[in-house]
Design an enzyme around this catalytic site. Structure first.
Site, PDB file in Angstrom:
ATOM      1  N   LYS A   1     -15.115  -6.348  -4.370  1.00 11.97           N
ATOM      2  CA  LYS A   1     -16.160  -5.915  -5.301  1.00 11.97           C
ATOM      3  C   LYS A   1     -16.004  -4.417  -5.549  1.00 11.97           C
ATOM      4  O   LYS A   1     -15.559  -3.722  -4.646  1.00 11.97           O
ATOM      5  CB  LYS A   1     -17.565  -6.249  -4.801  1.00 11.97           C
ATOM      6  CG  LYS A   1     -17.955  -5.724  -3.442  1.00 11.97           C
ATOM      7  CD  LYS A   1     -18.267  -4.344  -3.102  1.00 11.97           C
ATOM      8  CE  LYS A   1     -18.919  -3.307  -3.872  1.00 11.97           C
ATOM      9  NZ  LYS A   1     -19.194  -2.076  -3.066  1.00 11.97           N
TER      10      LYS A   1
ATOM     11  N   ASP B   1     -21.734   1.934  -6.369  1.00 10.55           N
ATOM     12  CA  ASP B   1     -20.807   1.214  -5.476  1.00 10.55           C
ATOM     13  C   ASP B   1     -21.617   0.431  -4.431  1.00 10.55           C
ATOM     14  O   ASP B   1     -21.441  -0.786  -4.310  1.00 10.55           O
ATOM     15  CB  ASP B   1     -19.793   2.169  -4.822  1.00 10.55           C
ATOM     16  CG  ASP B   1     -18.882   1.412  -3.864  1.00 10.55           C
ATOM     17  OD1 ASP B   1     -17.951   0.742  -4.337  1.00 10.55           O
ATOM     18  OD2 ASP B   1     -19.149   1.438  -2.636  1.00 10.55           O
TER      19      ASP B   1
ATOM     20  N   SER C   1       0.863  -1.165   0.000  1.00 11.56           N
ATOM     21  CA  SER C   1       0.000   0.000   0.000  1.00 11.56           C
ATOM     22  C   SER C   1       0.900   1.215   0.000  1.00 11.56           C
ATOM     23  O   SER C   1       1.983   1.184   0.598  1.00 11.56           O
ATOM     24  CB  SER C   1      -0.862  -0.012   1.267  1.00 11.56           C
ATOM     25  OG  SER C   1      -2.136   0.486   1.042  1.00 11.56           O
TER      26      SER C   1
END
Ligand code: NAP
Length: 311
Positions: A94, A172, A40
């Site tokens: 997702k 979303d 990250s």
């Protein structure tokens, strides 16, 4: 590929809200995994090796068997391709990508490489979803409707990506409704769509959609991101055997007004259990139906410009 009973050595990429809220707690309790690395640019996971990029993580940690990709969807495809090329199994948060064709591409790559690809749809694992599916399969559907209305300021504070092109806007959360609807309702197609775009944003804040089933039944879906007060994540149905309300994002099922199913949610532990199963079975699980509906809404939908949105 781990021995069938050995823990899967996992790396996690894109350490942000969902990693902290769900992935790390689920992994901490799952003996199928050893979380050994994270990649990250800003986020870090305590107690494991941290890297600034997926490339650095893969190079320094060749023992990784699999990666979970938890960055926003616009940036998932490049990371997934890198991981598959390196021979790693891939868990996709997702939505699995920003376009249908890029995820089709990943499916083909994963198959060619012999690694497992998992397009995770966490809402499908909400506690009452299977009971709703079983009820609807046992009766005749007369009508159905989907209402997914929440407060974006409460659930997505300071998330800029979500308002950018490819960030999905109100889809979303809306794609979570679609991941359930495509699992429990008959096949349906978008017949009409109006997408409300704030004049200062590149993604919609609301959507008004009508699906049509193969039998010609209309199924309206209302998505709204400006709902304050009680939040609605509901799928409603009228059937030959009475009314059904699947509410709280799939956590609660009521038949004729009586709650028949309500359990604590365990969506991410179930997602990780399923991922371990497909890795060990040498298979993939990539259902693109929810993403295809979102793509169709953008393709068919009329764009309606509405008042600017500010955090
Ligand atoms: P987030 O916290 O805003 O982003 C996750 C991490 O992705 C960030 O911390 C950031 O880490 C990395 N990232 C952000 N922009 C990036 C970029 N331009 N390029 C590469 N990496 C970038 O988002 P989130 O809420 O965790 O959501 C991530 C994914 O999980 C989304 O697809 C979302 O739909 C899904 N999801 C979210 C929730 C939820 O409740 N929030 C629930 C279920 C699923 P670094 O800056 O450290 O690289």
């Amino acid at each position: 590929m781990p021995e069938s009973s050995a823990p899967i050595a996992l790396g996690i990429v894109g350490v942000g809200k969902i990693v902290r809220d769900q992935h790390l707690p689920a992994l901490a309790k799952d003996g199928n995994y050893r979380l050994i690395a994270a990649a990250s640019r800003h986020g870090k996971v305590d107690g494991i090796a941290n890297f600034p990029s997926i490339e650095a993580m893969l190079e320094a940690t060749p023992e990784l068997d699999a990666v979970s990709l938890c960055m926003p969807p616009q940036f998932r495809h490049d990371a997934a391709r890198t991981a598959i090329d390196a021979g790693k199994h891939v868990f996709l948060e997702k939505p699995p990508g920003a376009t249908v064709s890029e995820v089709e591409h990943l499916k083909a790559l994963a198959a060619a490489k012999g690694v497992s690809l998992f397009a995770s749809w966490h809402s499908r694992y909400a506690p009452a979803v299977e009971a709703a599916r079983a009820f609807l399969a046992s009766t005749r559907l007369r009508s159905a409707a989907i209402n997914w209305k929440e407060d974006v300021r409460r659930w997505h504070p300071n998330q800029e990506w979500i308002w950018q092109a490819g960030g999905f806007g109100v889809f979303d959360p809306g794609i979570n409704a679609l991941s359930i609807a495509t699992h429990i309702l008959p096949a349906m197609f978008i017949a009409e769509a109006v997408l409300d775009f704030p004049e200062n944003r590149d993604a919609p804040v609301a959507a008004h959609i009508v699906f049509r089933t193969a039998d010609g039944m209309s199924v309206p879906m209302e998505l709204d991101w400006l709902q304050t007060g009680p939040q609605s994540w509901d799928i409603l149905a009228e059937t030959d055997d009475g009314s059904m309300v699947l509410s709280s994002g799939g956590a609660k099922l009521a038949l004729d007004g009586r709650i028949v199913h309500e359990e604590p949610e365990a969506e991410y532990p179930m997602l990780y259990r399923h991922f371990a199963e497909i890795v060990r079975a040498g298979t993939s699980d990539v259902d693109l139906a929810p993403l295809q509906h979102v793509a169709d809404a953008f393709m068919l939908g009329r764009r309606n410009v509405v008042e600017a949105f500010y955090d």
